[in-house]
Design a protein around this motif. Structure first.
Motif, mmCIF file in Angstrom:
data_model
loop_
_atom_site.group_PDB
_atom_site.id
_atom_site.type_symbol
_atom_site.label_atom_id
_atom_site.label_comp_id
_atom_site.label_asym_id
_atom_site.label_seq_id
_atom_site.Cartn_x
_atom_site.Cartn_y
_atom_site.Cartn_z
ATOM 1 N N TRP A 150 0.818 -1.177 0.150
ATOM 2 C CA TRP A 150 -0.045 -0.105 -0.142
ATOM 3 C C TRP A 150 0.745 1.293 -0.061
ATOM 4 O O TRP A 150 1.965 1.505 0.710
ATOM 5 C CB TRP A 150 -0.847 -0.023 1.382
ATOM 6 N N PHE A 151 0.486 2.239 -0.950
ATOM 7 C CA PHE A 151 1.295 3.406 -0.835
ATOM 8 C C PHE A 151 0.359 4.209 0.195
ATOM 9 O O PHE A 151 -0.861 4.884 0.052
ATOM 10 C CB PHE A 151 1.284 4.272 -2.251
ATOM 11 N N PRO A 152 1.180 4.768 1.423
ATOM 12 C CA PRO A 152 0.207 5.427 2.354
ATOM 13 C C PRO A 152 0.211 6.793 2.455
ATOM 14 O O PRO A 152 -0.679 7.446 3.336
ATOM 15 C CB PRO A 152 1.198 4.828 3.752
ATOM 16 N N VAL A 153 0.895 7.543 1.661
ATOM 17 C CA VAL A 153 0.788 8.958 1.441
ATOM 18 C C VAL A 153 -0.583 9.794 0.719
ATOM 19 O O VAL A 153 -0.778 9.590 -0.340
ATOM 20 C CB VAL A 153 2.060 9.678 0.899
ATOM 21 N N SER A 171 0.493 14.537 4.497
ATOM 22 C CA SER A 171 -0.602 13.418 4.349
ATOM 23 C C SER A 171 -1.662 13.369 5.569
ATOM 24 O O SER A 171 -0.751 13.675 6.859
ATOM 25 C CB SER A 171 0.235 12.118 4.233
ATOM 26 N N THR A 172 -2.671 12.848 5.376
ATOM 27 C CA THR A 172 -3.475 12.655 6.696
ATOM 28 C C THR A 172 -2.991 11.451 7.535
ATOM 29 O O THR A 172 -3.472 11.399 8.747
ATOM 30 C CB THR A 172 -4.875 12.473 6.435
ATOM 31 N N ASN A 173 -2.129 10.660 6.956
ATOM 32 C CA ASN A 173 -1.501 9.451 7.650
ATOM 33 C C ASN A 173 0.064 9.930 8.146
ATOM 34 O O ASN A 173 0.523 8.933 8.695
ATOM 35 C CB ASN A 173 -1.461 8.264 6.904
ATOM 36 N N MET A 174 0.419 11.148 8.039
ATOM 37 C CA MET A 174 1.764 11.386 8.356
ATOM 38 C C MET A 174 2.414 11.180 9.860
ATOM 39 O O MET A 174 3.391 10.822 9.985
ATOM 40 C CB MET A 174 2.422 12.700 7.840
ATOM 41 N N VAL A 175 1.356 10.939 10.647
ATOM 42 C CA VAL A 175 1.830 10.693 12.194
ATOM 43 C C VAL A 175 2.266 9.277 12.000
ATOM 44 O O VAL A 175 3.267 8.877 12.791
ATOM 45 C CB VAL A 175 0.557 10.718 12.985
ATOM 46 N N CYS A 176 1.740 8.384 11.256
ATOM 47 C CA CYS A 176 2.066 6.880 11.189
ATOM 48 C C CYS A 176 3.109 6.617 10.235
ATOM 49 O O CYS A 176 4.077 6.126 10.306
ATOM 50 C CB CYS A 176 0.910 6.151 11.064
ATOM 51 N N TYR A 177 2.869 7.353 8.896
ATOM 52 C CA TYR A 177 3.701 6.919 7.800
ATOM 53 C C TYR A 177 4.616 8.083 7.050
ATOM 54 O O TYR A 177 5.160 7.893 6.181
ATOM 55 C CB TYR A 177 2.652 6.477 6.576
ATOM 56 N N SER A 178 4.609 9.144 7.984
ATOM 57 C CA SER A 178 5.430 10.211 7.352
ATOM 58 C C SER A 178 4.916 10.986 6.254
ATOM 59 O O SER A 178 3.915 10.735 5.937
ATOM 60 C CB SER A 178 6.908 9.930 7.256
#
Length: 322
Positions: A150-153, A171-178
């Motif tokens: 999965w591409f998480p950004v 990214s809205t996921n940047m806390v987990c995936y930078s």
């Protein structure tokens, strides 16, 4: 609009885009068509205005021409042509940026990269994928569906990967995936003169490794780091770092090096057994268990009065490039 009026941006940007522009050299558009073909060049006002702004507050500043290259070689030829003729170049992905980077305030040529949308290579073993700049994040994740990757950004908009790379997208996921930056292993960059630069030199494929993430009581952390440092020096396997109440051991190896894999397995077993039994650290028992190495147990072991706590050891794979 109200903010533009207060700041005077609308008139200022409009005057700049009109006054600082220079007309394209004679036969320049024909030279563009010679590189990418007639259907891939447009000077229509509607097309130019579409490419003269994104979703930012800035007023539209259209380019003089829009081109759709379909290969890296064409991008190089177009860049070299613009460079020789001193014509500004503006790259364009999907037009979802907020920075105003696609506004052609000095005119020039807009490079629309949306037709360079091939996913060239997917390596499941290396957790890596090679894409052309026009691939969007949704298209990539659609391609990855069913692979376990999965591409998480997640920028919410269906942005192009080239635009995300250019702006260092959050990214809205940047806390987990930078952010976007650590997910880019290598970039092929066409410089203004048309030359091609790779940010990582060609070489062996990324190697595989194992990362051990240890979470421990703060009172035990110094002692654990001291002893683990001795273990890693003995093994010759590891680089790592320490954070707040945890430290990471990065065990780098080639999957075909069975001897080193066995050494890593033995090391992680030793580390895990110690981390899940804090009493060994608190009482200095680990030195005794390891054998007499000529030094007394560290007083750090005896400074904690915390009760034994069961700690988990997290193992996961990671990729690095050489």
């Amino acid at each position: 609009m109200a903010l533009r009026r207060v700041l005077g941006l609308g008139g200022a940007l409009g005057r700049r885009s009109c006054c600082s522009k220079r007309p394209l050299p004679p036969d320049f558009v024909e030279a563009l068509r010679a590189v990418v073909g007639g259907p891939n060049v447009s000077t229509a006002m509607a097309v130019r205005e579409q490419h003269g702004h994104a979703v930012s507050m800035h007023v539209c500043a259209p380019p003089d021409a829009v081109v759709w290259p379909q290969a890296v070689g064409q991008v190089q030829e177009l860049a070299a042509l613009c460079y020789r003729c001193r014509v500004p170049m503006v790259p364009f992905g999907t037009g979802t940026g907020l920075e105003g980077g696609v506004n052609a305030v000095q005119g020039g040529v807009c490079f629309d990269l949306s037709r360079m949308d091939a996913i060239a290579e997917l390596s499941l073993e290396d957790f890596s994928v090679t894409v052309e700049p026009g691939v969007t994040r949704k298209a990539l994740n659609s391609h990855l569906r069913g692979t376990g990757l999965w591409f998480p950004v997640d920028y919410r908009a269906d942005t192009s990967l080239c635009g995300m790379a250019a702006t260092g997208a959050l990214s809205t996921n940047m806390v987990c995936y930078s952010t976007m930056q650590p997910h880019m292993l290598n970039l092929g960059v066409v410089l203004p003169d048309g030359s091609l630069l790779h940010t990582t030199s060609p070489g062996p494929r990324p190697a595989r490794g194992c990362s051990t993430d240890i979470c421990v009581p703060t009172s035990c952390l110094p002692a654990m780091v001291v002893e683990t440092k001795r273990d890693t020096q003995d093994s010759g396997l590891t680089v790592g770092h320490i954070g707040d109440s945890n430290f990471h051991c990065l065990l780098i190896f080639h999957p075909q090096d069975l001897a080193k894999a066995q050494r890593i397995h033995a090391f992680t077993q030793l580390l895990a057994s110690s981390e899940t039994n804090p009493g060994l650290w608190m009482e200095g028992g680990r030195n005794k268990r390891k054998g007499d190495d000529g030094h007394s147990p560290s007083p750090l072991y005896q400074q904690s009065s915390s009760p034994p706590v069961h700690m988990g050891v997290s193992m996961y794979m990671f990729i690095y490039t050489r």
